[in-house]
Motif scaffolding. Sequence first.
Motif, mmCIF file in Angstrom:
data_model
loop_
_atom_site.group_PDB
_atom_site.id
_atom_site.type_symbol
_atom_site.label_atom_id
_atom_site.label_comp_id
_atom_site.label_asym_id
_atom_site.label_seq_id
_atom_site.Cartn_x
_atom_site.Cartn_y
_atom_site.Cartn_z
ATOM 1 N N SER A 27 -134.675 -6.819 4.256
ATOM 2 C CA SER A 27 -135.757 -7.773 4.469
ATOM 3 C C SER A 27 -136.371 -7.497 5.827
ATOM 4 O O SER A 27 -135.746 -7.737 6.855
ATOM 5 N N HIS A 28 -137.578 -6.960 5.826
ATOM 6 C CA HIS A 28 -138.304 -6.658 7.061
ATOM 7 C C HIS A 28 -137.452 -5.829 8.025
ATOM 8 O O HIS A 28 -137.345 -6.138 9.214
ATOM 9 N N GLN A 30 -134.287 -5.602 8.199
ATOM 10 C CA GLN A 30 -132.976 -6.136 8.546
ATOM 11 C C GLN A 30 -132.099 -6.083 7.306
ATOM 12 O O GLN A 30 -132.556 -6.384 6.208
ATOM 13 N N VAL A 62 -130.768 -23.339 4.287
ATOM 14 C CA VAL A 62 -132.146 -23.524 3.845
ATOM 15 C C VAL A 62 -132.110 -24.389 2.597
ATOM 16 O O VAL A 62 -131.234 -24.222 1.746
ATOM 17 N N HIS A 64 -134.179 -25.075 -0.674
ATOM 18 C CA HIS A 64 -135.276 -24.487 -1.444
ATOM 19 C C HIS A 64 -135.770 -25.421 -2.534
ATOM 20 O O HIS A 64 -136.209 -24.978 -3.574
ATOM 21 N N GLU A 69 -143.049 -20.474 -4.326
ATOM 22 C CA GLU A 69 -142.767 -19.147 -4.857
ATOM 23 C C GLU A 69 -141.483 -18.660 -4.201
ATOM 24 O O GLU A 69 -141.320 -18.771 -2.984
ATOM 25 N N PRO A 71 -138.881 -15.339 -4.270
ATOM 26 C CA PRO A 71 -138.608 -14.017 -4.846
ATOM 27 C C PRO A 71 -137.244 -13.979 -5.532
ATOM 28 O O PRO A 71 -136.258 -14.488 -4.996
ATOM 29 N N ASN A 86 -125.601 -15.011 10.413
ATOM 30 C CA ASN A 86 -126.038 -13.812 11.133
ATOM 31 C C ASN A 86 -124.889 -13.280 11.966
ATOM 32 O O ASN A 86 -124.295 -14.014 12.751
ATOM 33 N N ARG A 97 -126.992 -9.803 7.910
ATOM 34 C CA ARG A 97 -127.203 -11.208 7.566
ATOM 35 C C ARG A 97 -126.598 -11.452 6.198
ATOM 36 O O ARG A 97 -126.875 -10.701 5.244
ATOM 37 N N GLN C 153 -143.456 -10.514 11.777
ATOM 38 C CA GLN C 153 -142.615 -9.724 10.871
ATOM 39 C C GLN C 153 -142.894 -10.097 9.421
ATOM 40 O O GLN C 153 -142.980 -9.231 8.556
ATOM 41 N N LEU C 154 -143.058 -11.376 9.148
ATOM 42 C CA LEU C 154 -143.348 -11.789 7.776
ATOM 43 C C LEU C 154 -144.721 -11.305 7.343
ATOM 44 O O LEU C 154 -144.922 -10.892 6.206
ATOM 45 N N PRO C 389 -144.172 -14.512 0.829
ATOM 46 C CA PRO C 389 -142.814 -15.041 0.747
ATOM 47 C C PRO C 389 -141.794 -14.060 1.285
ATOM 48 O O PRO C 389 -141.941 -12.842 1.153
ATOM 49 N N GLY C 390 -140.760 -14.586 1.878
ATOM 50 C CA GLY C 390 -139.714 -13.740 2.441
ATOM 51 C C GLY C 390 -138.978 -14.497 3.519
ATOM 52 O O GLY C 390 -139.223 -15.673 3.756
ATOM 53 N N GLU C 391 -138.035 -13.801 4.125
ATOM 54 C CA GLU C 391 -137.279 -14.436 5.199
ATOM 55 C C GLU C 391 -136.995 -13.392 6.255
ATOM 56 O O GLU C 391 -136.876 -12.200 5.952
ATOM 57 N N THR C 392 -136.906 -13.837 7.493
ATOM 58 C CA THR C 392 -136.662 -12.886 8.574
ATOM 59 C C THR C 392 -135.980 -13.593 9.737
ATOM 60 O O THR C 392 -136.033 -14.818 9.844
ATOM 61 N N TYR C 393 -135.314 -12.807 10.537
ATOM 62 C CA TYR C 393 -134.669 -13.332 11.737
ATOM 63 C C TYR C 393 -135.151 -12.508 12.910
ATOM 64 O O TYR C 393 -134.869 -11.313 12.986
ATOM 65 N N VAL C 408 -138.306 -18.805 6.918
ATOM 66 C CA VAL C 408 -138.385 -18.578 5.477
ATOM 67 C C VAL C 408 -139.748 -19.048 5.013
ATOM 68 O O VAL C 408 -140.156 -20.173 5.324
#
Lengths: 174, 196, 459
Positions: A27-28, A30, A62, A64, A69, A71, A86, A97, C153-154, C389-393, C408
């Motif tokens: 994710s990005h 990470q 979190v 939800h 939306e 994923p 983390n 993570r 980042q998102l 949509p997505g998640e990041t730290y 998020v």
Amino acid sequence: MTEAAYAYTTPTDALVAKFAGSVAIESHGQSVVHVDKSSLADVVEYLRVSEEFTMCLDVTAVDHLQDVERPQIDGIKRERFEVVVNLISHPRNIRIRLITQVPESDPSVPTLTSSFSGTSFPEREVYDMFGITFEGHPDLTRILMPDEWVGHPLRKDDAPARVPVTFKGDPGPR
Amino acid sequence: MGMEQVGHNFMTGQLEDVVQWARRRSMWPAAFGLACCAIEMMAAGGAHYDLGRYGMEVFRASPRQADLMIVAGRVSQKMAPVLRQVYDQMVEPKWVISMGVCASSGGMFNNYAIVQGVDQIVPVDVYIPGCPPGPETLMHGILNLHEMVRTGEIMKRRSANNGGAGIEIANVLPTDSAPTPVTISVADNSSSKLAV
Amino acid sequence: MSLTEEELTMQITGDSSRTDSGDDVAEDVAEQSVLAPELKRLSRQTGEGSQELRPLQEIVIAGGPWPELEGDGQTMIINMGPQHPSTHGVLRMMMELDGETVVRAKPVIGYLHTGMEKTGEELTYVQGATNVTRMDYVSPLSNELVFATAVEQLLDVEVPERAIWMRMMLVELNRISSHLLFQATNGMDMGAVNMMLYGWREREEVLRVLEIITGLRMNHNFIRPGGLAADLPDGWQEAVLGVCKQVEAGIADYDKLLTENPIWQSRTVGVGVITTEQCMALSITGPVLRSTGFPWDLRKTQPYLAYDQVDFDVIYTDNGDCYDRYRIRLFEVLESVKIVRQCVAKMPGGDYRVQDKKITPPPRARIDESMEALIHHFKLFTEGFRVPPGETYARIESPRGEIGCYLVSDGTGKPVRMHVRGPSFYNLQAISPMMEGRMVADAVAIISTCDPIMGEVDR
């Protein structure tokens, strides 16, 4: 210690190979591993002992409930809550993570305080804010809200994020 | 002598003027820093802005020694009973400055955690806007309060200027955590005579 | 000579009728009738709510020489805070004392809980920086930077070079002002009250420069997703370089005043010792971790912005005590000054924010002449922009340690979850192991050198 000393090239590989139900994604940039709720504590302990993850940086959750939306990830059944952990390895200079799905019907996960005692505060915070219990936590009490507070404010269906503004001396609707 | 504002000499001056002058010139604040505004309050006490000019640099740790409470920052639901207790411990005459929008009205945090205005808990004399108010703004508020003290009644202060919100504390706090519910009533004049 | 409980009662209340056989009911009633108007009068006099006097009550003291209390390990629990001058805001410490020694200590927090994470879910990404900047109110720009980094980042956008260097300069200036605040409050907590005046003297200068650049002394809301709020103003080089000189002179003063000062040393050396292993277990980062001999600074080890292009050192010491934490923060200021100077020298030209119509408002001049620009501007600031949509730290090194932002998104204009890992929140856990076994007089020194900012702890 060099990379060759580890049984697997990356810790995500190790987790996917060793723990059933683990799904590794990125994710990005990470590395993220979705792990099963029941094995969360074992995963953290394994990372600490065998993969030199020296510090647990953060435990959070979190809700939800009202996602527009979300994923989908193959092999993972999405639940209402997610507990997010983390970790960082100082010697290897990598991060990981862990995300675990927590159903609304049984909001509890095993505690991580036996591996990293520093997760005591954040676990109490998650309990306070989301009502997710950490089984085995030595002192699972409210940390931010007053002890007699009812509800868990960060749940989407609990406290209002905005309360109506009240004006001093307001005579009311005219 | 510093008594120039009194207006008369000691033979012809009124006792009221002397009391007002003395109260205004030695107002000791209770150190009640909560959040961002506390940093600016400390900056006002620092060398550059120098609250000592107004005889106010002695921030007292004990509320018993203070006669001004500067509520500097957002007041959470958990802090509200503590704040009320500190206020109750202060001796009369006492004044309250609500510093910053969070203390005055909840500010941008209109959510479950923040008391929407400290005037629901204690009667406020001066509201200072800003997020955070700079030291200059704080000093402006303090000077306003000084002016109120200088010109106001020395005896029936609460009933004279209608200080305070007149709201029951029991409605504001979680019922369990509230100490004995306290009515801050401004309508009841009979019960607001001060002991001298 | 020891009195019975009853005799003591008598002495204290002065009520001889009670030690009689107890059947003098009539006398009691008579006394009450005398007291009642008196009580009424008293409660009238102080009509300020709960200051009413309570009715007279018996006061019982269990008297005697108290032999059972001498040296048999009986402890006492005292409360420090939440309204206490040296706890940096509203921290409350529960301490169990055996004489003067702290047996156990437990921080109790939440007295500044602001619900910022809930409010963050209600604000758009444009407004989010306004919210996070009030968390760690001593280094607000670090909060803004970590939030902006997470949003970027998102969004998957890269900010221009100039924005990166501007951000770095601002964050370092903020680190200077934060550490100067630490010097001021730490000195005051230890009894060196003059340090407070000196610390504020230099901090005011830094704040003035930040005000020139951002427009505000605190809570700047200047670093925003996609860049910064404005470009650098005219004459910023002179202001920044001038303040660098003043700060260096100030640090030299503090160094002369405190570092070799025997009183200061006896107050801090060897007090509140913590080891690297404890820090690892307790998730402690920042100067506290570096004071234990572990040179971990995200600016060096996992560089962000352009920290890999500037020359600076990571300060670390070996002892892990209060003195080391003081020294680290003192000399980190000089390293930050070094970085700021390099930023001034290397500041690239170009734009200070990304030119992406989706996230950047149109320039002010365009709004005056173009209807579309006005609508665009209005929509951007009312509805905000949508984030995939997505998640990041995201994480950076704030003056207090690793600050992280877990974000998020569900594809709308507001985040599903905005969590900030405040370093002070975790660093507070270090207070208990540092304090236990120490004297209660050291408690203030230990709390102070952990430098917790309660706004960030409670959020």
